[in-house]
Design an enzyme around this catalytic site. Structure first.
Site, PDB file in Angstrom:
ATOM      1  N   GLU A 150      -9.889  49.304   2.421  1.00 45.85           N
ATOM      2  CA  GLU A 150      -9.523  48.241   3.373  1.00 45.85           C
ATOM      3  C   GLU A 150     -10.682  47.268   3.469  1.00 45.85           C
ATOM      4  OE1 GLU A 150      -8.870  50.041   7.199  1.00 45.85           O
ATOM      5  OE2 GLU A 150      -7.398  51.420   6.383  1.00 45.85           O
ATOM      6  N   LYS A 156     -13.526  45.329   5.233  1.00 42.49           N
ATOM      7  CA  LYS A 156     -14.252  45.627   6.468  1.00 42.49           C
ATOM      8  C   LYS A 156     -14.377  44.328   7.255  1.00 42.49           C
ATOM      9  CE  LYS A 156     -18.319  48.039   8.180  1.00 42.49           C
ATOM     10  NZ  LYS A 156     -18.769  47.065   9.145  1.00 42.49           N
ATOM     11  N   ASP A 198     -15.367  41.654   9.907  1.00 44.41           N
ATOM     12  CA  ASP A 198     -16.590  41.432  10.669  1.00 44.41           C
ATOM     13  C   ASP A 198     -16.228  40.955  12.072  1.00 44.41           C
ATOM     14  OD1 ASP A 198     -19.231  41.477  11.070  1.00 44.41           O
ATOM     15  OD2 ASP A 198     -19.723  39.772   9.792  1.00 44.41           O
ATOM     16  N   TYR A 256      -6.382  49.742  12.419  1.00 45.88           N
ATOM     17  CA  TYR A 256      -6.717  50.564  11.255  1.00 45.88           C
ATOM     18  C   TYR A 256      -7.022  52.027  11.581  1.00 45.88           C
ATOM     19  CZ  TYR A 256     -11.394  49.061  12.762  1.00 45.88           C
ATOM     20  OH  TYR A 256     -12.508  48.785  13.492  1.00 45.88           O
ATOM     21  N   LYS A 294     -20.794  47.866   1.540  1.00 43.33           N
ATOM     22  CA  LYS A 294     -21.076  46.510   2.025  1.00 43.33           C
ATOM     23  C   LYS A 294     -21.332  45.548   0.864  1.00 43.33           C
ATOM     24  CE  LYS A 294     -22.503  45.976   5.994  1.00 43.33           C
ATOM     25  NZ  LYS A 294     -22.864  46.336   7.339  1.00 43.33           N
ATOM     26  N   CYS A 302     -54.973  39.481  18.326  1.00 46.46           N
ATOM     27  CA  CYS A 302     -53.645  39.194  18.876  1.00 46.46           C
ATOM     28  C   CYS A 302     -53.586  37.748  19.371  1.00 46.46           C
ATOM     29  CB  CYS A 302     -53.351  40.152  20.028  1.00 46.46           C
ATOM     30  SG  CYS A 302     -51.864  39.714  20.940  1.00 46.46           S
ATOM     31  N   CYS A 326     -53.081  37.921  23.522  1.00 49.24           N
ATOM     32  CA  CYS A 326     -54.093  38.398  24.487  1.00 49.24           C
ATOM     33  C   CYS A 326     -55.490  38.471  23.887  1.00 49.24           C
ATOM     34  CB  CYS A 326     -53.695  39.758  25.040  1.00 49.24           C
ATOM     35  SG  CYS A 326     -53.870  41.089  23.831  1.00 49.24           S
ATOM     36  N   CYS A 334     -51.461  44.929  17.988  1.00 48.33           N
ATOM     37  CA  CYS A 334     -52.368  44.514  19.049  1.00 48.33           C
ATOM     38  C   CYS A 334     -52.775  45.763  19.826  1.00 48.33           C
ATOM     39  CB  CYS A 334     -51.642  43.530  19.948  1.00 48.33           C
ATOM     40  SG  CYS A 334     -52.343  43.377  21.579  1.00 48.33           S
ATOM     41  N   CYS A 372     -51.726  43.150  27.282  1.00 49.03           N
ATOM     42  CA  CYS A 372     -51.173  42.048  26.495  1.00 49.03           C
ATOM     43  C   CYS A 372     -49.862  41.580  27.129  1.00 49.03           C
ATOM     44  CB  CYS A 372     -50.922  42.505  25.061  1.00 49.03           C
ATOM     45  SG  CYS A 372     -50.141  41.230  24.059  1.00 49.03           S
TER      46      CYS A 372
HETATM   47  S1  IVH Z   1     -12.792  52.562  10.344  1.00 42.19           S
HETATM   48  C1  IVH Z   1     -13.528  56.465  11.999  1.00 42.19           C
HETATM   49  N1  IVH Z   1     -11.916  50.417   9.148  1.00 42.19           N
HETATM   50  O1  IVH Z   1     -16.857  48.698  11.083  1.00 42.19           O
HETATM   51  C2  IVH Z   1     -13.086  55.083  11.878  1.00 42.19           C
HETATM   52  N2  IVH Z   1     -13.788  50.212  10.591  1.00 42.19           N
HETATM   53  O2  IVH Z   1     -19.511  49.796  10.696  1.00 42.19           O
HETATM   54  C3  IVH Z   1     -14.190  54.115  12.003  1.00 42.19           C
HETATM   55  N3  IVH Z   1     -14.631  47.941  10.828  1.00 42.19           N
HETATM   56  O3  IVH Z   1     -17.083  50.263  14.229  1.00 42.19           O
HETATM   57  C4  IVH Z   1     -13.853  52.742  11.714  1.00 42.19           C
HETATM   58  N4  IVH Z   1     -13.161  46.982   9.483  1.00 42.19           N
HETATM   59  O4  IVH Z   1     -15.810  48.011  14.043  1.00 42.19           O
HETATM   60  C5  IVH Z   1     -12.822  50.926   9.981  1.00 42.19           C
HETATM   61  N5  IVH Z   1     -11.027  48.584   8.055  1.00 42.19           N
HETATM   62  C6  IVH Z   1     -11.910  49.099   8.891  1.00 42.19           C
HETATM   63  C7  IVH Z   1     -12.889  48.303   9.511  1.00 42.19           C
HETATM   64  C8  IVH Z   1     -13.821  48.908  10.351  1.00 42.19           C
HETATM   65  C9  IVH Z   1     -14.199  46.789  10.279  1.00 42.19           C
HETATM   66  C10 IVH Z   1     -15.793  48.078  11.726  1.00 42.19           C
HETATM   67  C11 IVH Z   1     -15.547  48.877  12.975  1.00 42.19           C
HETATM   68  C12 IVH Z   1     -16.579  49.968  12.950  1.00 42.19           C
HETATM   69  C13 IVH Z   1     -17.611  49.358  12.062  1.00 42.19           C
HETATM   70  C14 IVH Z   1     -18.516  50.403  11.455  1.00 42.19           C
END
Ligand code: IVH
Length: 813
Positions: free
Chosen positions: A129, A131, A133, A239, A327, A421, A424, A445, A451
């Site tokens: 899936e 991810k 943001d 999700y 990522k 520093c 201070c 420092c 400080c």
């Molecule tokens: S699954 C156990 N699926 O990523 C399930 N998370 O870095 C945990 N996120 O806190 C999450 N897209 O806010 C899942 N397709 C996706 C996601 C996703 C974004 C975020 C979510 C989570 C964070 C972790």
């Protein structure tokens, strides 16, 4: 409308009529709320809507016992009185482990296979899936109605943002055929086009722009007025699930279609992959389409498809073993480095910050970036005036990754890192890192609380969310009160109310200045529009005092964390609170430990990452009774020698990675032997060892705790703070579970579960797993092929059971 009570004045309604009338009003008002907030298409006037709410209030006033759980008067229709209430998640909201490299993803799949005892070529279905943001949200439905929606918070408790979530069209308000309680989890996000529009509008109004769509989404969802949230056009992808009667499906893939049928939006790019290779191909595909998506994503998430496997894999420290985030690499841009300034942090670290010609990196304007430390500046040879490459990766602070040498202006001089520093003027030094034996990367420092920069940063940390969490005392306020001499140390926060007049004056002055600055920026004369009323200042100050007073009672682990001691994070603080019932006991032991400190060679050995207290003890005990080792193995390699000795069944705990770490650290056998014989002489006392051997503490944190409390100023600051607050501790309880406090040993083959699985299960139920049998062992689970351990257990009279009995004991847990 067949009800004769309808429209009758509230005073004349019978109870049955009132009941029906309240049900009707709840439905009607909810419908108009949705049309107004979510659809942006109201069908009645504000006055007509207000009349409905008044009617509801009048009927409820006459029959208070008939107030419905879904009554509009309980719902935050407009503005919640103050902040957001806390919601404890029925099932914790997990986060994900991150990986950037394909090799880490391979390791992830290998671990899944190992844990489930699958053959290396066994098929694993994986759902990929994007991810998103955004920010994760939990939506709770009871009997098919959306009841509570909350932010993730710390995963255990979040903020109740129900009213705001109701304004999001993608969030269904009702579900058909849903179990009694059903929690859907997913991501609230803002589309890029909406984000740009919002920022343009903010700029016109003179408001600061949001850094990225995620911050904009978070800021919009945490609005006290849901009308503002409604204007912001947020979206939601589902999700995951939290509480649910039975697992909602057999596979994650089926669960996603189940969600769609229920009316949730599921990311259309999600894909069912039949192998890790296919999953990685999915990552590449998504990476290519990323820029053309209407919303930000920062990677993909892989999830093991079979839910029974997910259950078996379970989780480790708040992240599931069955999912991982892959990522995307960071985004980069080139710009000019205008200056380097030094920031002094909470523990005195001098961090060089690059002041840049503003540049857009991945849709965000970056004007500052970290240069990490002086070695990094030297290594990259960064000079003022250079054209540099700036990188931004997700949440991380932007950083300078390199210099474009061809563009260096003539005469650009090397940067000289200050040794004093800049705040201070105390000496700034690089201490020796016990693990590497080399100077630490950071120059610090030495001014401590002298400080001002350190003092302010410590105060900011003290009031922050995971510490005292004092609302209304944010970073800007701390700086202001510090500069005006109102708060110099934590205790003074709690004495602020006694100086209410001074506080109100400082706040009023600040508002005046701010508003004058805004007017000037808009080109208007300074006097216009500065009429902030006195009682407004008074109100905000009283609110602040209330927030402070509400934190006078504090959990011990939060207090320990709040002190801002180096190397003492939330986990260490919690582990200390588990051991010590109160602060007095803790401080007394720290004092004793401070008189029992080990010498540098012992600390150096203990600080090596692969060497825990058990191994330190094994090495020292072994060397103590083998005093000729140095001569015996002269000029031999550390790793090989230790292996030889281990094969002679000595030094059992010193496995491969530990040997490598020792070889890497000490390099030569004679250096190693000298250090070990020194360390034998330098062992700490019992209290010191007891604290340093606590899980999640260790020598490095303990050294830092002792340093902190050896400073008289810190002791005094903590004492005066303790006079102001009440500390309680809920952590010292022994963990509950059928095996709590028990030491368990597994031996022989297991047939139903893998070793890892069985261990994880025992630990979850309160047990501690040991490798060898001793007098402390309470239970042995023995499978076929168990040998000497089983004999040993019988000799010591330890209870022994087999896997089948064990499984019966843990059934359903
Ligand atoms: S699954 C156990 N699926 O990523 C399930 N998370 O870095 C945990 N996120 O806190 C999450 N897209 O806010 C899942 N397709 C996706 C996601 C996703 C974004 C975020 C979510 C989570 C964070 C972790």
């Amino acid at each position: 409308m067949s009800d004769p009570g309808y429209r009758a004045p509230a005073a004349q309604l019978t109870e049955a009529q009132a009941k029906r009338e309240l049900a009707r009003l709840a439905r009607e008002i909810a419908k108009h709320d949705e049309l107004y907030y979510a659809k942006d298409a109201p069908v009645i006037s504000d006055a007509a809507y207000d009349a409905l709410r008044h009617r509801n209030a009048a009927v409820e006033a006459r029959f208070p016992h008939l107030v419905r759980p879904d009554s509009p008067s309980l719902r935050v229709g407009a503005e919640p009185a103050e902040g957001f209430a806390k919601v404890t998640h029925a099932v914790p909201m997990l986060s994900l482990d991150n990986a950037f490299e394909e090799s880490d993803i391979e390791k992830f799949f290998a671990r899944v296979r190992r844990f489930l005892k699958l053959a290396p070529d066994a098929a694993i279905d994986i759902v990929g899936e994007p991810k998103i943001d955004g920010l994760s949200i939990s939506l709770r439905y009871e009997v098919g109605r959306f009841l509570v929606g909350a932010t993730r918070g710390d995963g255990i408790t979040g903020e109740n943002v129900t009213a705001n979530l109701k304004t999001i069209a993608d969030v269904p308000k009702t579900l058909t055929h849903a179990p009694e309680a059903f929690e859907v989890r997913g991501e609230v996000y803002m589309r890029r086009d909406e984000f740009l529009k919002l920022n343009a509008a903010r700029e016109i109004r003179g408001e600061p722009p949001f850094a990225n769509p995620r911050n904009a989404a978070a800021g919009s969802l945490r609005q006290l007025d849901p009308k503002i949230t409604a204007e912001r056009k947020l979206h939601f992808f589902a999700y995951a699930w939290g509480e649910s009667g039975a697992p909602p499906a057999k596979t994650h893939w089926d669960f996603l279609s189940h969600l769609e049928h229920r009316g949730f939006k599921v990311n259309p790019l999600a894909k069912l992959c039949h192998s890790p290779d296919e999953a990685i191909a999915f990552y590449r595909e998504i990476g290519e389409t990323r820029a053309s998506l209407p919303y930000d994503i920062d990677g993909v998430v892989y999830k093991v498809n079979r839910i029974d496997w997910q259950d078996r894999l379970g989780m480790v420290s708040r992240a599931p073993r069955w999912a991982i985030a892959h990522k995307f690499p960071a985004e980069q841009a080139k710009t000019r480095l205008n200056d380097i300034v030094i920031q002094v942090g909470r523990t005195g670290t001098l961090t060089p910050v690059a002041v840049l010609e503003p540049v857009t990196v991945g849709g965000v304007v970056v004007a500052r970036a970290t240069l990490h430390n002086e070695d990094e500046i030297a290594r990259k040879d960064v000079r003022i005036g250079d054209t540099v490459i700036v990188q931004r990766a997700g949440d991380v602070i932007p950083q300078i990754v390199g210099v474009v040498r061809e563009k260096r202006p003539r005469g650009a001089k090397e940067y000289k890192f200050p040794t004093i520093c800049p705040v201070c003027e105390s000496l700034a030094v690089r201490q020796i890192d016990p693990e590497t034996g080399k100077p630490e990367a950071a120059r610090r420092c030495t001014g401590g609380l002298i400080c001002p920069a350190q003092a302010v940063e410590r105060l900011k940390h003290f009031v922050s969310r995971s510490a005292f969490d004092i609302k209304g005392l944010g970073e800007a306020n701390i700086q202001l009160f510090f500069d005006k001499g109102l708060i110099r140390q934590p205790a003074e926060i709690f004495k602020l109310e006694a100086r209410a007049q001074d506080v109100t004056r400082v706040v009023a002055e600040w508002h005046k200045q701010q508003s004058a600055a805004r007017q000037t920026a808009k080109g208007r004369p300074k006097t216009a529009g500065t009429k902030r009323k006195k009682d407004e200042d008074y109100k905000s100050v009283s609110k602040l005092f209330a927030a402070i007073n509400s934190r006078r009672r504090i959990q011990m682990h939060r207090l320990i964390f709040a002190l801002g001691i180096r190397h003492v994070g939330e986990v260490t603080a919690k582990n200390l609170a588990k051991k010590y019932a109160d602060m007095t006991a803790f401080l007394e032991d720290v004092k004793v430990a401070s008189g029992e400190r080990p010498g540098p060679d012992f600390i150096e050995l203990s600080a090596i990452r692969q060497i825990g207290p058990v191994r330190v003890n094994d090495i020292l005990t072994f060397f103590k009774s083998n005093t000729k080792l140095n001569e015996q193995y002269r000029d031999c390699k550390i790793g090989e020698t230790l292996k030889k000795l281990k094969d002679k069944s000595k030094l059992k705990s010193i496995t491969g990675p530990a040997r490598d770490a020792l070889e890497k650290h000490y390099k030569r056998w004679d250096t190693f032997c000298d250090a070990i014989f020194q360390a034998i002489e330098q062992q700490p006392g019992t209290t010191y060892s007891e604290i340093s051997e606590l899980q999640g503490v260790g020598v490095v944190a303990l050294e830092s705790i002792i340093d902190f409390f050896e400073e008289q100023r810190n002791i005094e600051a903590v004492q005066s703070l303790l006079n102001e607050i009440e500390v309680y501790n809920e952590m010292t309880e022994t963990p509950s579970g059928p095996f709590s406090g028990m030491t368990i040993v597994f031996t022989g083959r297991l047939e139903k579960l893998t070793r890892d699985e069985a261990k994880a299960l025992a630990e979850r139920l309160g047990g501690r797993i040991a490798k060898s049998i001793s007098k402390k062992t309470n239970l042995v689970i023995a499978g076929p092929g168990a040998g000497s351990k089983l004999e040993e257990a019988r000799k010591l009279g330890v209870k022994v059971i087999d896997e089948a009995v064990w499984l019966k004991t843990v059934e359903g847990r």
